[in-house]
Enzyme design. Structure first.
Site, PDB file in Angstrom:
ATOM      1  N   HIS A 152       0.814  -1.220   0.000  1.00  0.00           N
ATOM      2  CA  HIS A 152       0.000   0.000   0.000  1.00  0.00           C
ATOM      3  C   HIS A 152       0.847   1.270   0.000  1.00  0.00           C
ATOM      4  O   HIS A 152       0.335   2.356  -0.256  1.00  0.00           O
ATOM      5  CB  HIS A 152      -0.914  -0.002   1.237  1.00  0.00           C
ATOM      6  CG  HIS A 152      -1.996  -1.039   1.164  1.00  0.00           C
ATOM      7  ND1 HIS A 152      -3.304  -0.710   0.913  1.00  0.00           N
ATOM      8  CD2 HIS A 152      -1.960  -2.379   1.268  1.00  0.00           C
ATOM      9  CE1 HIS A 152      -4.040  -1.826   0.900  1.00  0.00           C
ATOM     10  NE2 HIS A 152      -3.240  -2.851   1.099  1.00  0.00           N
ATOM     11  N   ASP A 354       3.691   9.193  -0.608  1.00  0.00           N
ATOM     12  CA  ASP A 354       2.408   8.559  -0.278  1.00  0.00           C
ATOM     13  C   ASP A 354       2.128   7.485  -1.319  1.00  0.00           C
ATOM     14  O   ASP A 354       2.272   7.741  -2.523  1.00  0.00           O
ATOM     15  CB  ASP A 354       1.294   9.619  -0.340  1.00  0.00           C
ATOM     16  CG  ASP A 354       0.202   9.394   0.700  1.00  0.00           C
ATOM     17  OD1 ASP A 354       0.007   8.238   1.098  1.00  0.00           O
ATOM     18  OD2 ASP A 354      -0.441  10.382   1.086  1.00  0.00           O
TER      19      ASP A 354
HETATM   20  C1  GDG Z   1      -2.135   3.817   3.363  1.00  0.00           C
HETATM   21  C2  GDG Z   1      -1.100   4.500   2.451  1.00  0.00           C
HETATM   22  C3  GDG Z   1      -2.753   4.435   0.586  1.00  0.00           C
HETATM   23  C4  GDG Z   1      -8.539   9.938   7.990  1.00  0.00           C
HETATM   24  N1  GDG Z   1      -8.940  10.658   9.060  1.00  0.00           N
HETATM   25  C5  GDG Z   1     -10.179  10.229   9.380  1.00  0.00           C
HETATM   26  C6  GDG Z   1     -10.531   9.228   8.477  1.00  0.00           C
HETATM   27  N2  GDG Z   1      -9.507   9.063   7.643  1.00  0.00           N
HETATM   28  C7  GDG Z   1      -9.502   8.121   6.516  1.00  0.00           C
HETATM   29  C8  GDG Z   1      -9.563   8.847   5.186  1.00  0.00           C
HETATM   30  C9  GDG Z   1      -9.001   7.791   4.249  1.00  0.00           C
HETATM   31  C10 GDG Z   1      -8.018   7.052   5.153  1.00  0.00           C
HETATM   32  O1  GDG Z   1      -8.324   7.373   6.504  1.00  0.00           O
HETATM   33  C11 GDG Z   1      -6.594   7.495   4.910  1.00  0.00           C
HETATM   34  O2  GDG Z   1      -6.166   6.896   3.739  1.00  0.00           O
HETATM   35  P1  GDG Z   1      -4.927   7.465   2.931  1.00  0.00           P
HETATM   36  O3  GDG Z   1      -4.841   6.740   1.654  1.00  0.00           O
HETATM   37  O4  GDG Z   1      -5.091   8.918   2.742  1.00  0.00           O
HETATM   38  O5  GDG Z   1      -3.637   7.237   3.858  1.00  0.00           O
HETATM   39  P2  GDG Z   1      -3.021   6.059   4.822  1.00  0.00           P
HETATM   40  O6  GDG Z   1      -3.805   5.905   6.060  1.00  0.00           O
HETATM   41  O7  GDG Z   1      -1.598   6.463   5.040  1.00  0.00           O
HETATM   42  O8  GDG Z   1      -3.102   4.715   3.959  1.00  0.00           O
HETATM   43  C12 GDG Z   1      -1.788   5.321   1.386  1.00  0.00           C
HETATM   44  C13 GDG Z   1      -3.652   3.656   1.500  1.00  0.00           C
HETATM   45  O9  GDG Z   1      -2.918   2.946   2.497  1.00  0.00           O
HETATM   46  C14 GDG Z   1      -4.478   2.661   0.702  1.00  0.00           C
HETATM   47  O10 GDG Z   1      -3.702   1.782  -0.017  1.00  0.00           O
HETATM   48  O11 GDG Z   1      -3.534   5.274  -0.248  1.00  0.00           O
HETATM   49  O12 GDG Z   1      -0.837   5.898   0.506  1.00  0.00           O
HETATM   50  O13 GDG Z   1      -0.213   5.313   3.215  1.00  0.00           O
HETATM   51  O14 GDG Z   1      -9.994   6.903   3.865  1.00  0.00           O
HETATM   52  O15 GDG Z   1     -10.871   9.230   4.926  1.00  0.00           O
HETATM   53  N3  GDG Z   1     -11.719   8.592   8.490  1.00  0.00           N
HETATM   54  C15 GDG Z   1     -12.599   8.978   9.470  1.00  0.00           C
HETATM   55  N4  GDG Z   1     -12.308   9.950  10.384  1.00  0.00           N
HETATM   56  C16 GDG Z   1     -11.117  10.584  10.378  1.00  0.00           C
HETATM   57  O16 GDG Z   1     -10.887  11.459  11.225  1.00  0.00           O
HETATM   58  N5  GDG Z   1     -13.788   8.386   9.524  1.00  0.00           N
END
Ligand code: GDG
Length: 478
Positions: A152, A354
């Site tokens: 990821h 990222d």
């Molecule tokens: C890893 C990789 C890759 C965040 N704050 C809240 C909340 N979130 C949710 C967001 C989003 C998720 O968390 C974060 O996903 P990201 O992709 O932005 O980042 P990582 O957590 O680092 O994920 C990344 C991912 O895996 C998938 O393969 O894209 O690059 O690092 O869905 O909405 N959700 C809620 N409250 C929050 O305060 N409900």
């Protein structure tokens, strides 16, 4: 008749989890009696017993990590070695012999537990950097199943890998899978560069890599979100997510509080924008940053840094009726988040590195097509590969981000609509169910590894890897 799907990830979904990855895999895993295996939320005895957490709509089996394993395998090798290394932060890597020892020990133990439930025709899909050596451990137990791995986070460069005590192990671990799924074509290029520089690897005519007699196919499967669900959540009418304190105009940032997300520079850039803004403009930056991995020092450091910058900028710019930065250091409910995205005039994603960044995709999906906001997106997020219609920025250049904020807030409607349509096409193309289907279809096309009990092994027909022409796909759990 194909066997069941066994998914292994560090975090196991809860009974009612509705994260993108969980929803995407639900159908595939529920048919044929599939199983999800992951770590229990509570520490416990580090034995080989899997605890049944539930059977509906699929079996969820959890293993316990001891307090020491949590320290050394999870916070240690996974999050203080592999995570910084893959996010180009070699300076934050903490090398300790006990981290590596327990990382390998946990992978060995999990392999024994997977072997207890796996049958020969099962597909095994392993997720993320916590389990890089799992296929190798499973092969040692004579499992010849088709095994796929999805990373990821960004694939490290050769220079990043050289930070590891044994850099050659990385290629060896990955070469034991049949299919290696990465987020972007840039990740695939770095992975192939690693194999090219390794004398043990040989390239097959179809682009797969032959390594120690095993054949592994490497492809990008850009992960996405459950698009229709996000649209539905964003369109659902409800009271203002702010209650009585809704700002007139705001920009949103949503990130786990992680140093890879570039939040300090985002705050500094917003400060630069405030210095240059027209006097009648009073936008807010609403930053939601739930805590993450707080027992790791680098995460505590970034928390203090952000508090300091937000406090200073608010001190300099706030008025009695205006707080420029609303910094929320806790989680916000999913439904509120979608409505916040829809109301925000712009979204700031300024990751220094990222894998993909799902927030970028969620923000776009949540917009009103008639009056969309603008995505400002780091060129170092995997999402930038397909979302070229966002306002792409260099996250190290605060002046460039500040100018992008001004451009986004002043952007004419026609340009906002054009950019939204371009980004939304990319979001639709990578919907998470499409992502999981294409990964599993590619894995099914792989030839299983031939495991011979005297230790020698190889694929039965090494050049029959998956179709290399296709390029699409995606996955994730919060
Ligand atoms: C890893 C990789 C890759 C965040 N704050 C809240 C909340 N979130 C949710 C967001 C989003 C998720 O968390 C974060 O996903 P990201 O992709 O932005 O980042 P990582 O957590 O680092 O994920 C990344 C991912 O895996 C998938 O393969 O894209 O690059 O690092 O869905 O909405 N959700 C809620 N409250 C929050 O305060 N409900």
């Amino acid at each position: 008749m194909t066997g069941k799907l066994i998914v292994v990830s560090n975090r196991i979904p809860g009974k009612t989890s509705s994260g993108g990855l969980v929803v995407a895999l639900q159908d595939a895993i529920s048919s044929n009696g599939g199983i999800w295996i992951g770590a229990h939320a509570d520490p416990g005895e580090p034995d080989d017993t899997l605890e049944e957490l539930g059977t509906e709509p699929y079996r969820r089996l959890a293993f316990h990590l001891s307090a020491e394993e949590l320290e050394n395998y999870y916070l240690g090798f996974a999050n203080s070695v592999l995570w910084p290394l893959c996010h180009r932060r070699g300076d934050l890597v903490q090398l300790r012999a006990e981290y590596e020892r327990d990382y390998l020990a946990v992978n060995r133990r999990v392999a024994r537990m997977v072997a207890q439930v796996a049958e020969p025709d099962d597909l095994i899909w392993i997720h993320d950097y916590h389990f890089l050596p799992l296929a190798e451990e499973l092969r040692k137990l004579h499992l010849s199943n088709r095994m796929g791995f999805f990373l990821h986070i960004p694939f490290p460069s050769l220079a990043d890998l050289s930070v590891l005590p044994d850099p050659d192990a990385f290629a060896h671990w990955l070469a034991q899978y049949n299919l290696l799924g990465l987020q972007t074509s840039a990740d695939v290029a770095r992975c192939l560069e690693m194999f090219r520089s390794d004398q043990r690897a040989e390239f097959m005519p179809n682009g797969s890599v032959k390594f120690d007699q095993n054949v592994v196919a490497v492809r990008s499967f850009p992960i996405g979100i459950d698009v229709d669900k996000l649209i539905h959540e964003a369109e659902t009418e409800g009271p203002s997510p702010f209650g009585r304190e809704e700002p007139e105009e705001f920009i949103i940032g949503v990130d786990r509080l992680d140093y890879s997300k570039g939040i300090p520079n985002r705050f500094r850039a917003f400060g630069e924008y405030l210095d240059s803004r027209p006097p009648d403009r009073r936008p807010c930056l609403v930053q939601i940053a739930p805590p993450s991995r707080e027992r790791v020092k680098a995460y505590r450091d970034i928390t203090f840094e952000l508090e300091e910058i937000a406090g200073r900028l608010n001190g300099e710019h706030a008025a009695l009726d205006w707080t420029p930065i609303r910094y929320i250091h806790r989680s916000v409910e999913r439904s509120r988040l979608a409505r916040l995205y829809r109301r925000a005039r712009a979204c700031l994603v300024t990751s220094l590195a990222d894998g993909m960044n799902l927030v970028a995709k969620e923000y776009i999906a949540a917009q009103d097509p008639e009056d969309p906001g603008v995505l400002i997106l780091s060129r170092f997020a995997g999402a930038a590969e397909d979302m070229q219609d966002a306002l792409l920025v260099n996250p190290y250049d605060t002046g460039e981000i500040a100018r992008a904020i001004a451009q986004a807030l002043d952007m004419p409607l026609a340009e906002r609509q054009r950019r939204y349509r371009g980004c939304m096409a990319a979001v639709r193309d990578t919907d998470v169910s499409q992502w999981s289907k294409s990964f599993l279809a590619a894995l099914r096309r792989c030839t299983p590894t031939l495991v011979v009990r005297n230790g020698a092994r190889g694929s039965a027909t090494p050049d029959a890897g998956p179709d290399q022409r296709a390029h699409s796909g995606d996955i994730y759990a919060e």
